[in-house]
Motif scaffolding. Structure first.
Motif, PDB file in Angstrom:
ATOM      1  N   ASN A 270     -67.113  37.708  29.427  1.00 50.91           N
ATOM      2  CA  ASN A 270     -66.390  37.292  28.239  1.00 50.91           C
ATOM      3  C   ASN A 270     -67.225  36.332  27.399  1.00 50.91           C
TER       4      ASN A 270
ATOM      5  N   PRO B 132     -64.480  43.449  22.823  1.00 52.94           N
ATOM      6  CA  PRO B 132     -64.894  43.810  24.187  1.00 52.94           C
ATOM      7  C   PRO B 132     -64.543  42.762  25.247  1.00 52.94           C
ATOM      8  N   SER B 133     -64.314  41.520  24.825  1.00 50.72           N
ATOM      9  CA  SER B 133     -63.998  40.458  25.796  1.00 50.72           C
ATOM     10  C   SER B 133     -62.488  40.310  26.018  1.00 50.72           C
TER      11      SER B 133
ATOM     12  N   LYS C 200     -58.912  41.304  27.430  1.00 51.05           N
ATOM     13  CA  LYS C 200     -58.444  42.002  28.619  1.00 51.05           C
ATOM     14  C   LYS C 200     -57.392  43.035  28.222  1.00 51.05           C
TER      15      LYS C 200
ATOM     16  N   GLU D 277     -63.412  48.054  26.964  1.00 49.37           N
ATOM     17  CA  GLU D 277     -64.736  48.396  27.481  1.00 49.37           C
ATOM     18  C   GLU D 277     -65.440  49.442  26.615  1.00 49.37           C
ATOM     19  N   ARG D 278     -64.690  50.096  25.733  1.00 52.43           N
ATOM     20  CA  ARG D 278     -65.283  51.152  24.898  1.00 52.43           C
ATOM     21  C   ARG D 278     -65.467  50.748  23.436  1.00 52.43           C
TER      22      ARG D 278
END
Length: 428
Positions: free
Chosen positions: A2, A274-275, A277, A282-283
């Motif tokens: 993160n 991307p950080s 949750k 993740e993509r």
């Protein structure tokens, strides 16, 4: 990894060269701001030791990310500053925060920052009766009242509201549909400015993508979260990100690109999402593209349609700070130079100064104008010297600030493509 972990790992990479402070647009015109090295890595080390410093200075970072673009070591300076701002809000009993709370402007600025942070809600309200809203915001007495009561500068150029951006035909296509073709589909993330202030540009983006043979999907996205982060509402910004990712997840899973036409939205999707949750996080970084970045990718693959008309125009180009921070160069310039007859001059004149809602604030309006003064001068001189006729820039805030500070017309570079392709300009 993160953002918090990344910022910690890069802390010791700072070699104290001060290149970031030398290039900081705020420090260049505001001596009271010590620069990103001081409020970033230097103060970060003290913060890690439990030393609490005056947090008021952190609010003068405009989040332009010039420091991170400049840093030769890749230090996440802005992330450190934003982390410190976030941390100072959590430390409710800190002496620095108590001092701020005793300020006569504390309540005023808290209300103002909440309003500016929730740009999406302002947009929804403003587009109910956009003409009436624009008239009201154009009255001098109203602007004076807004400055006195909220601290929003009476001199700042507030973008006009329009009818909301809507895609009726293909906006809700789902990967679950039997005739869905992921190879010829893209998802468009319009952002708040297109949604509420510039629907025409949103339609132009979709027209050009459709001209390339793509079905353009526009789920009911929320604000990307940048205004919230800039105004200290970090938890709300993360919630927006989670809701947007939930809408994107089925398309991301199907390998469909996410296209943005706002450089701040694009940077946020690539760097911050991307950080978060949640599914799709993740993509999102790898599947997000600036509009012109995506077109250049098509060009490299030999798939870009080049049925251009000759357009005899000379344009000045301003590269937004948040485009530079994406590290993709200037794909709009590369694409437009494929059009016969187009001449483009890169102004390379620094930050515009607006930085989202930064330049709307009464205490920062003059500062924002000073930051953008070199750009304004370059725009005016270029037109007078007939090097170009108008300005193009991907960032809506930059365009608004350029027109306000220089009087030179500025528009999104997609409109040059619309002309070159001979596409019809849509009405609201």
């Amino acid at each position: 990894m993160n953002i918090e972990q990344e910022r910690m790992l890069t802390l010791d990479d700072c070699i104290k060269c001060s290149a970031c402070s030398a290039q900081c647009p705020v420090a260049a015109v505001y001596p009271s701001f010590p620069g990103p090295k001081s409020v970033g890595p230097d103060m970060e080390r003290l913060r890690l030791e439990g030393v609490r410093l005056d947090s008021k200075v952190l609010a003068y970072c405009s989040n332009c990310k010039t420091c991170e673009v400049t840093c030769p070591s890749g230090v996440k300076i802005t992330a450190m500053i934003q982390g410190a701002r976030k941390d100072s809000l959590k430390k409710k009993n800190s002496s620095a925060l108590k001092q701020v709370r005793h300020s006569k402007f504390y309540v005023q600025h808290r209300v103002r920052d909440a309003l500016l942070g929730h740009a999406e809600y302002l947009g929804r309200a403003g587009t109910i009766l956009p003409k009436m809203t624009n008239r009201l915001l154009g009255i001098g007495l109203m602007r004076g009242f807004m400055e006195k009561s909220l601290g929003i500068s009476r001199y700042a150029s507030i973008p006009k509201y329009q009818a909301r951006f809507k895609i009726k035909e293909s906006g809700n296509v789902s990967p679950a549909d039997s005739d869905f073709n992921p190879e010829q589909s893209v998802v468009y993330f319009p952002g708040c400015f297109v949604n509420y202030n510039d629907a025409q540009t949103g339609y132009a983006i979709t027209k050009v993508l459709e001209h390339q043979g793509y079905t353009v999907i526009v789920p009911p996205f929320h604000c990307c979260g940048v205004p919230l982060t800039a105004n200290g509402h970090f938890t709300a910004a993360e919630e927006k990100a989670k809701r947007n990712l939930a809408l994107m997840e089925p398309y991301l899973k199907a390998g469909i690109p996410i296209i943005t036409s706002c450089t701040s939205c694009g940077l946020t999707l690539k760097e911050d999402y991307p950080s978060v949750k949640g599914p799709g996080a993740e993509r999102i970084g790898e599947q997000s593209y600036d509009f012109f970045e995506f077109l250049w990718k098509l060009n490299e693959q030999g798939k870009l349609k080049k049925d251009f008309r000759t357009i005899s125009e000379s344009l000045g180009y301003h590269a937004p700070c948040h485009l530079k921070a994406q590290g993709i160069g200037t794909p709009a310039v590369r694409i437009l130079r494929l059009i016969p007859g187009i001449q483009i001059a890169d102004l390379d004149a620094g930050c515009c100064g607006l930085s989202g809602s930064y330049g709307f604030k009464a205490e920062k309006y003059n500062l924002a104008q000073k930051i953008g003064s070199n750009l304004f001068r370059s725009a005016r001189e270029g037109v007078v010297q007939k090097r170009f006729q108008s300005i193009i820039s991907e960032c809506s805030g930059c365009r608004e600030q350029i027109e306000h500070g220089s009087g030179v017309k500025a528009e999104h570079p997609v409109w040059t493509l619309v002309k070159a392709y001979g596409l019809i300009r849509m009405d609201n």
